[in-house]
Design a protein around this motif. Structure first.
Motif, PDB file in Angstrom:
ATOM      1  N   VAL A   9       0.866  -1.165   0.000  1.00 47.71           N
ATOM      2  CA  VAL A   9       0.000   0.000   0.000  1.00 47.71           C
ATOM      3  C   VAL A   9       0.900   1.211   0.000  1.00 47.71           C
ATOM      4  O   VAL A   9       1.729   1.395   0.893  1.00 47.71           O
ATOM      5  N   ASN A  10       0.692   2.046  -1.000  1.00 53.90           N
ATOM      6  CA  ASN A  10       1.466   3.271  -1.121  1.00 53.90           C
ATOM      7  C   ASN A  10       0.535   4.401  -0.740  1.00 53.90           C
ATOM      8  O   ASN A  10      -0.439   4.708  -1.413  1.00 53.90           O
ATOM      9  N   LEU A  11       0.819   5.032   0.360  1.00 53.30           N
ATOM     10  CA  LEU A  11      -0.024   6.063   0.917  1.00 53.30           C
ATOM     11  C   LEU A  11      -0.074   7.283   0.007  1.00 53.30           C
ATOM     12  O   LEU A  11      -1.143   7.881  -0.160  1.00 53.30           O
ATOM     13  N   TRP A  12       1.031   7.643  -0.589  1.00 58.52           N
ATOM     14  CA  TRP A  12       1.048   8.808  -1.476  1.00 58.52           C
ATOM     15  C   TRP A  12       0.200   8.541  -2.718  1.00 58.52           C
ATOM     16  O   TRP A  12      -0.516   9.436  -3.186  1.00 58.52           O
ATOM     17  N   ILE A  16      -3.023  10.781  -3.763  1.00 59.03           N
ATOM     18  CA  ILE A  16      -3.078  11.395  -5.091  1.00 59.03           C
ATOM     19  C   ILE A  16      -4.339  10.891  -5.800  1.00 59.03           C
ATOM     20  O   ILE A  16      -5.059  11.667  -6.451  1.00 59.03           O
ATOM     21  N   SER A  17      -4.645   9.634  -5.656  1.00 57.01           N
ATOM     22  CA  SER A  17      -5.841   9.090  -6.294  1.00 57.01           C
ATOM     23  C   SER A  17      -7.094   9.727  -5.695  1.00 57.01           C
ATOM     24  O   SER A  17      -8.054  10.076  -6.408  1.00 57.01           O
TER      25      SER A  17
END
Length: 167
Positions: A9-12, A16-17
């Motif tokens: 899981v990429n928080l950034w 952004i999404s």
């Protein structure tokens, strides 16, 4: 480890999404939803107006129908009254004509009876005059001769013949 990158899981990237989604939502809301809602509201107003006009027309037609039925009933009553008056007028005229004809017939009958009575009196006077003339004639013949039973019968027979001949 590459497989972990796919699952990780990429928080950034999520932020952004989400930001991208929020911006798209605001843009769509501003340029798409509001105009569509305005178009739908305008369309709803038109539909409501059409329904309102249709209801008004329906009520007007209902009122016109009631007025027409009232006028028709009044016209029927007037027609019945006119026919009744015409029948009564014709009856009165017929009665007047019959009364006048009866009066004329009565007058003509009375006049005819008077004429018959006058002619009868005239005839009786004529008969009396003739009888008196014949009696004078018989008396003058009797005075000329002496009356006997045979002469008397002859005078009577001659008198009857003379009366029959003159009529």
């Amino acid at each position: 480890m590459q497989s972990l990158d796919i699952i990780s899981v990429n928080l950034w990237q999520i932020l952004i999404s989400l930001a991208n989604l929020l911006i798209m939502f605001l843009i769509l809301k501003r340029f798409l939803f509001k105009p569509v809602q305005n178009v739908m509201a305008a369309r709803q107003e038109q539909v409501d107006k059409l329904y309102g006009d249709a209801e008004e027309d329906r009520n007007a037609a209902k009122g016109m129908k009631e007025e027409y039925e009232a006028r028709l009933a009044t016209a029927r009553e007037e027609a019945d009254g006119i026919v009744k008056n015409a029948v009564q007028s014709a009856q009165r005229k017929g009665d007047a004509i019959l009364s006048e004809a009866s009066a004329q017939a009565s007058h003509m009958k009375q006049k005819a009876e008077e004429e018959i009575s006058m002619e009868r009196k005239q005839m009786l006077m004529d008969v009396r005059s003739e009888i008196s003339d014949i009696a004078v004639s018989i008396a003058s013949k009797v005075v000329e001769r002496e009356v006997q039973k045979k002469d008397h019968d002859n005078f009577v027979d001659e008198f009857i013949r003379n009366v029959g001949e003159e009529q």
